[in-house]
Motif scaffolding. Sequence first.
Motif, mmCIF file in Angstrom:
data_model
loop_
_atom_site.group_PDB
_atom_site.id
_atom_site.type_symbol
_atom_site.label_atom_id
_atom_site.label_comp_id
_atom_site.label_asym_id
_atom_site.label_seq_id
_atom_site.Cartn_x
_atom_site.Cartn_y
_atom_site.Cartn_z
ATOM 1 N N PHE A 652 42.302 49.684 59.332
ATOM 2 C CA PHE A 652 42.945 48.369 59.194
ATOM 3 C C PHE A 652 44.361 48.396 59.762
ATOM 4 O O PHE A 652 44.777 47.483 60.488
ATOM 5 N N ALA A 653 45.131 49.419 59.421
ATOM 6 C CA ALA A 653 46.530 49.489 59.839
ATOM 7 C C ALA A 653 46.649 49.536 61.355
ATOM 8 O O ALA A 653 47.470 48.826 61.954
ATOM 9 N N ILE A 654 45.839 50.355 61.980
ATOM 10 C CA ILE A 654 45.884 50.455 63.445
ATOM 11 C C ILE A 654 45.438 49.136 64.074
ATOM 12 O O ILE A 654 46.040 48.654 65.046
ATOM 13 N N GLY A 655 44.401 48.535 63.508
ATOM 14 C CA GLY A 655 43.945 47.246 64.028
ATOM 15 C C GLY A 655 45.001 46.164 63.888
ATOM 16 O O GLY A 655 45.024 45.208 64.680
ATOM 17 N N THR A 656 45.872 46.281 62.900
ATOM 18 C CA THR A 656 46.943 45.302 62.701
ATOM 19 C C THR A 656 48.070 45.495 63.710
ATOM 20 O O THR A 656 48.613 44.514 64.242
ATOM 21 N N LEU A 657 48.424 46.730 63.999
ATOM 22 C CA LEU A 657 49.578 47.007 64.859
ATOM 23 C C LEU A 657 49.253 47.018 66.354
ATOM 24 O O LEU A 657 50.131 46.765 67.177
ATOM 25 N N ARG A 658 48.013 47.292 66.697
ATOM 26 C CA ARG A 658 47.678 47.372 68.126
ATOM 27 C C ARG A 658 47.955 46.069 68.890
ATOM 28 O O ARG A 658 48.478 46.098 69.998
ATOM 29 N N PRO A 659 47.610 44.893 68.318
ATOM 30 C CA PRO A 659 47.915 43.654 69.059
ATOM 31 C C PRO A 659 49.413 43.486 69.316
ATOM 32 O O PRO A 659 49.814 42.967 70.369
ATOM 33 N N ALA A 660 50.241 43.911 68.373
ATOM 34 C CA ALA A 660 51.687 43.815 68.583
ATOM 35 C C ALA A 660 52.121 44.746 69.702
ATOM 36 O O ALA A 660 52.938 44.368 70.558
ATOM 37 N N LEU A 661 51.586 45.960 69.729
ATOM 38 C CA LEU A 661 51.943 46.873 70.816
ATOM 39 C C LEU A 661 51.424 46.345 72.155
ATOM 40 O O LEU A 661 52.114 46.456 73.181
ATOM 41 N N LYS A 662 50.250 45.738 72.139
ATOM 42 C CA LYS A 662 49.734 45.163 73.380
ATOM 43 C C LYS A 662 50.666 44.075 73.896
ATOM 44 O O LYS A 662 50.897 43.949 75.106
ATOM 45 N N LYS A 663 51.243 43.314 72.971
ATOM 46 C CA LYS A 663 52.165 42.247 73.375
ATOM 47 C C LYS A 663 53.409 42.833 74.042
ATOM 48 O O LYS A 663 53.869 42.328 75.077
ATOM 49 N N TYR A 664 53.955 43.885 73.451
ATOM 50 C CA TYR A 664 55.211 44.446 73.972
ATOM 51 C C TYR A 664 54.986 45.511 75.028
ATOM 52 O O TYR A 664 55.849 45.720 75.909
ATOM 53 N N GLY A 665 53.837 46.199 74.989
ATOM 54 C CA GLY A 665 53.513 47.190 76.004
ATOM 55 C C GLY A 665 54.385 48.439 75.927
ATOM 56 O O GLY A 665 55.235 48.586 75.050
ATOM 57 N N TRP A 666 54.166 49.336 76.873
ATOM 58 C CA TRP A 666 54.922 50.588 76.949
ATOM 59 C C TRP A 666 56.144 50.466 77.850
ATOM 60 O O TRP A 666 57.018 51.331 77.832
ATOM 61 N N GLN A 667 56.198 49.411 78.658
ATOM 62 C CA GLN A 667 57.308 49.254 79.589
ATOM 63 C C GLN A 667 58.192 48.087 79.169
ATOM 64 O O GLN A 667 57.698 47.058 78.687
ATOM 65 N N ALA A 668 59.491 48.235 79.350
ATOM 66 C CA ALA A 668 60.432 47.172 79.022
ATOM 67 C C ALA A 668 60.168 45.940 79.872
ATOM 68 O O ALA A 668 59.757 46.043 81.038
ATOM 69 N N LYS A 669 60.413 44.778 79.283
ATOM 70 C CA LYS A 669 60.198 43.528 79.992
ATOM 71 C C LYS A 669 61.546 42.859 80.266
ATOM 72 O O LYS A 669 62.524 43.065 79.549
ATOM 73 N N ASP A 670 61.568 42.072 81.293
ATOM 74 C CA ASP A 670 62.792 41.354 81.646
ATOM 75 C C ASP A 670 63.209 40.439 80.498
ATOM 76 O O ASP A 670 62.375 39.752 79.894
ATOM 77 N N ALA A 671 64.492 40.439 80.220
ATOM 78 C CA ALA A 671 65.107 39.526 79.252
ATOM 79 C C ALA A 671 64.653 39.750 77.817
ATOM 80 O O ALA A 671 64.859 38.896 76.955
ATOM 81 N N GLU A 672 64.023 40.873 77.530
ATOM 82 C CA GLU A 672 63.681 41.125 76.135
ATOM 83 C C GLU A 672 64.939 41.511 75.362
ATOM 84 O O GLU A 672 65.899 42.050 75.910
ATOM 85 N N SER A 673 64.926 41.234 74.079
ATOM 86 C CA SER A 673 66.081 41.529 73.244
ATOM 87 C C SER A 673 66.084 43.001 72.831
ATOM 88 O O SER A 673 65.060 43.689 72.908
ATOM 89 N N GLU A 674 67.245 43.453 72.369
ATOM 90 C CA GLU A 674 67.320 44.839 71.899
ATOM 91 C C GLU A 674 66.427 45.064 70.684
ATOM 92 O O GLU A 674 65.771 46.109 70.595
ATOM 93 N N PRO A 675 66.368 44.146 69.707
ATOM 94 C CA PRO A 675 65.421 44.364 68.608
ATOM 95 C C PRO A 675 63.974 44.489 69.081
ATOM 96 O O PRO A 675 63.197 45.254 68.498
#
Length: 884
Positions: A652-675
Motif C-alpha cells: 500500500f505504501a509504495i503504491g501511494t508514493l509511486r504516483p507522486a514520484l512519477k509526477k516529480y521524476g528523477w530529474q529536476a524540472k524547470d521552475a520547480e520550487s525548492e520544496p
Amino acid sequence: MHRSLTVAIALTLACAPLCVAVANPQKGTQVSEVTTQLPRDVRPTHYEISVTPHAGKLTFDGRVEVTIDVLQATDRIVLNAVGLRFSEAHVHSTRNKRAYPDPEVGVDESAQTATFSFPQALEAGSYRLIMEYTGIIGTQANGLFAIDYVTKAGKKRALYTQFENSDARKFIPSWDEPDHKATFDLTATIPDAQMAVSNMPVKHREDLGEGMSRVTFATSPKMSTYLLFFALGDFDRATATADGVEFGVITQQGLVSQAQFALDSSQAVLREYNDYFGVPYPLPKLDNIASPGSSQFFGAMENWGAIFTFERGLLIDPAFSTDADKQRIFGTAAHEIAHQWFGDLVTMQWWDDLWLNEGFASWMAGRTTQKLHPEWKSQLGAVGSREYAMSADAIASTHPVVQKIETVEQASQAFDAITYSKGAAVINMLENYVGADVWRDGVRRYIKAHAYANSRSDDLWREIEAAAGKPITAIAHDFTLQPGVPLISLEEAVCDNGQTTIKLSQGEFTKDRPDKTPLRWRVPVIARTLGGEPARALIEGGGGTMHLQGCGAVLLNAGQSGYYRTRYAPGDFAALRDGFASLAPIDQLGIMGNTAELGMTGQQSAADILDLIKATPLDADAKVWDRVAESLQRLDLLYRGDVARQQKFRSFAIGTLRPALKKYGWQAKDAESEPEAILRANLISSLADLGDSEVIAEARRRYAARETEPQAMPRALYKTILNIVASHADVAAWNQLHAAAKMEKGAMMKDRLYLMLASAKDKALAQRALDMALTDEPGATNSAAMIRSVAEEHPDLAFDFAMAHRENVEPLIDTTSSSRYYPRLAGNSLDPAMVGKLKDYADKYVAASSRRATQTAIDNIEYRIHIRAQRLPAIDAWLKKQEG
C-alpha cells in the motif's frame, strides 16, 4: 546552540559537595531562587587569559589573572576547574598592590572545583587572583579540543573550544556559571603560519621568533564563561562588511569558496535582527567558524562574535550539497545569530531557563526564515517541530519548559525537544495571542532592560504584558511551568441562522497514562467552519463555548498556532476528511499529526491516518507529501520483524508514493520550487526504505553509471543515491564504498561516507561498521556517530555492542552526551528485553538524578510495543478492506 538531535558520565557531579540556592534579586511569580554550585562570597569581574597550545602533544599551558570582588571576608576562594594542574597561585589587592601569602590549592575532580585556601581571611574588597596551570586538549567537542582531518595536502589538525554548558572550566579556572558575567582579555602564543580566532578582533600580533607569534584579542563585552571562544589552525577567512559590522566565515584552507551563502545569509539575518530587537549588534565583528567532524551533542554554538558550526551546517559543496542543505544552513545561521541577543547579550540566570535561549532562538529562526525566504514555507516546517515536541511531551518522563536544574549532567540533558521545540511552539502561540507588533515591542523592552545581564522567564512575561496591556503571564505559566499537552475536544456543534455554536472540553493528551488526572491550562483556541472566518477564545476551567461564522465542518486550531491536540467525534472527523483536499496545507499537516497520534492512543481509529493519506490529492503541497511519506515510514517501522504483515503494508505504501514520484521524476524540472526539489529526494529515499525494488535498482544503476553518464547522479540527488546504495549494499558494494571513504580527501564527504557505511541493512555489514568504529580510521569524532547510524536500523545490535565495548566507546563520546548516548542507541528497539537492559545500564553508570534520558527511551519502547500489539490490527483490517 543548534542541536542536531544527537555526556564520561559524572557519577558525582559538580553539585555533589555544594549545591545551594541563593535569593534571586529580581522579583516575580516564578521561583525566586537560583541554583548555584559555588559560594557567593566572591564575584569575578575580569579575566586576563594567556594560553599556549601544544597541539602535537594535546596539552596546553595557561595563565589567568582574575579581577575579583570579595563580597565578605573569607579564607578560601572556590571556583570551577576540571582536568587542570596548578603550578602557581597568587593574590594581591588591586587597591594597594599588597601581596598576600600564596594559598594552598586543593582540586576536587568529582566536584569540578578548585579551592584556594589562605592562612588568614581576605577582607571584603577588590583583588587579583593569578593562576598558572596546564590542561588537556581533548579529542571530542568539549573544552579545548582537536579535530584531525584530511586534505589534498595531507593530514591537518585544528583546535577549537566548546564550553556550553559547563566546560569553560576545562580551559580556564573560572566561575563557570551563567550569571557570573565578566569581561575577557585573551592572548595566545601560536605558530606563525596559523590563524587564531576568538570572540573579538585581533588587537595586536607580536613576532616572538622561532616560528612563533603572540596574538592579543580586544577586550570582550561582559559575558558568561560558556560564550568564550578560541580556535587555531590552517584557516582561510572570507569577509564582508554591513551595518558597520565585519562578517567572516572561517574555514579550513581552500574552502572559503563554499562559504559565500553562509556569509550572505549572515548579513541578511543580522540586518533583520538589528531592526527586530531594536538594539544594534554590539560587537565589531561576527565570525562563523566551520569545523570538520561532528558531535553527538550539538551542531553549532553561539559564542558571542565567533559562532562555531560543523562544516555540514555551514558550507555548500558544489558537488553534492542540496537545497535542503542550503535551507539548513540558513536556519542554523538564523538560530545562532538570534542568540547574539537572546543568550549572549541577555543570558538566562541559571540553566532552569535554558529555553529562554534555545526556544526563542528556534522560534526566531523560523520566523526570520519565513520572512526572508517565504518560498521555503518554513511555517509548514514549524508544524513538524511542534509535533515532535508534543510527542515527547506526552510521555511520563517529560518535564516543564522551565525545569529545575541542580547538576551539570541535568543541565546537559536540558538540551532537548521540550526546551527547543516546545519552547518555540509556545512562543509562537503567545505571539499570535497578543499580536506580532505587540510581541516585538515587549521583546525590545526586555532586551533593553536586561542587556549585559541575566534574566528569568518572568522578566520576559513582565515586558510582554507591559507592551500588550493585558495579562499573559498566567497563560505562559500554564505552558512553561507544568509539563504536558492540552487536549481540546469538540463536544457539540449546532448551526442556527448561519452561525455555528460549538461546545469544547479540555483534557490532557497522554500516550502512556490513560488514567492520569488531567492538568488544566488556559488555552488560546482558534476555530472556524470550513469556509468561515476564524474565531478566537481563551478556553479555561475545563471547557467553553465559541460562536463561529457559517455552517459545516468545524476545524479546531485553525492556522496551527496553538500548542494543543484536538479531538473530534467520528462524524466531525469524517466531515474534515471529506473536505481535506480543500484545507490550507498548514491545517492538513496539523490534522494529519493529530490523527496519527490520537489513533495510536486509541482515541480514534489507528487507520484514520490512512484515510487522510488516501484523501491527499496528488497536487497537494510538497510538504504535505513529505508528511505522507514520513507517516508511512513510521508505520512501517512498527512492522519490523513481521515480514508477511509488513509486506502487505509496504504494498500500500509504495503504491501511494509511486504516483507522486512519477509526477516529480528523477530529474529536476524547470521552475520547480525548492520544496518540490527536496520532496523528490525524500520520495526516492522513502520508497527505497520501504523496499521499492524499482527505486533501489534505479539508484544502483545511476551509481554504477556515474563516471560515464554525467546526469546519472545530479547534485540534488548525489547523497540520496549514495545513501540508497549504502543502506542496501551487498559485500561488494560495501567494500567499494569503503575504498571510496578511505581515498576521499574532502573532510565533509569523507565523514558522510563513513556514516553511510554504518547504515547497511545487512546485519553482517552493520557489524563490520561497528568494529570499524572502534578503530582510528573514521576519525575521532565520527566513530560515535557511526554506532548511532547502525542503531537506526539495528538498535539492539548497536546497544549490545556499545555496552560490551563500553571502555572503548566512552572516549568517543562528548562528555555532555554520555548519559543520553546509550539510551538513544536503544531508542528504535521493539524488544521487551531492552527495557531491562536499559535499567541495568542506568543502575550501573548513571546518577539517580540524571536518568531522564534512560527513562524516556524506556517509555517510548514500551509505548511502541503496546501500539504494535494494540493498534496495528486496525491497520491490517483497513488494508484488507482496500483489497476487497
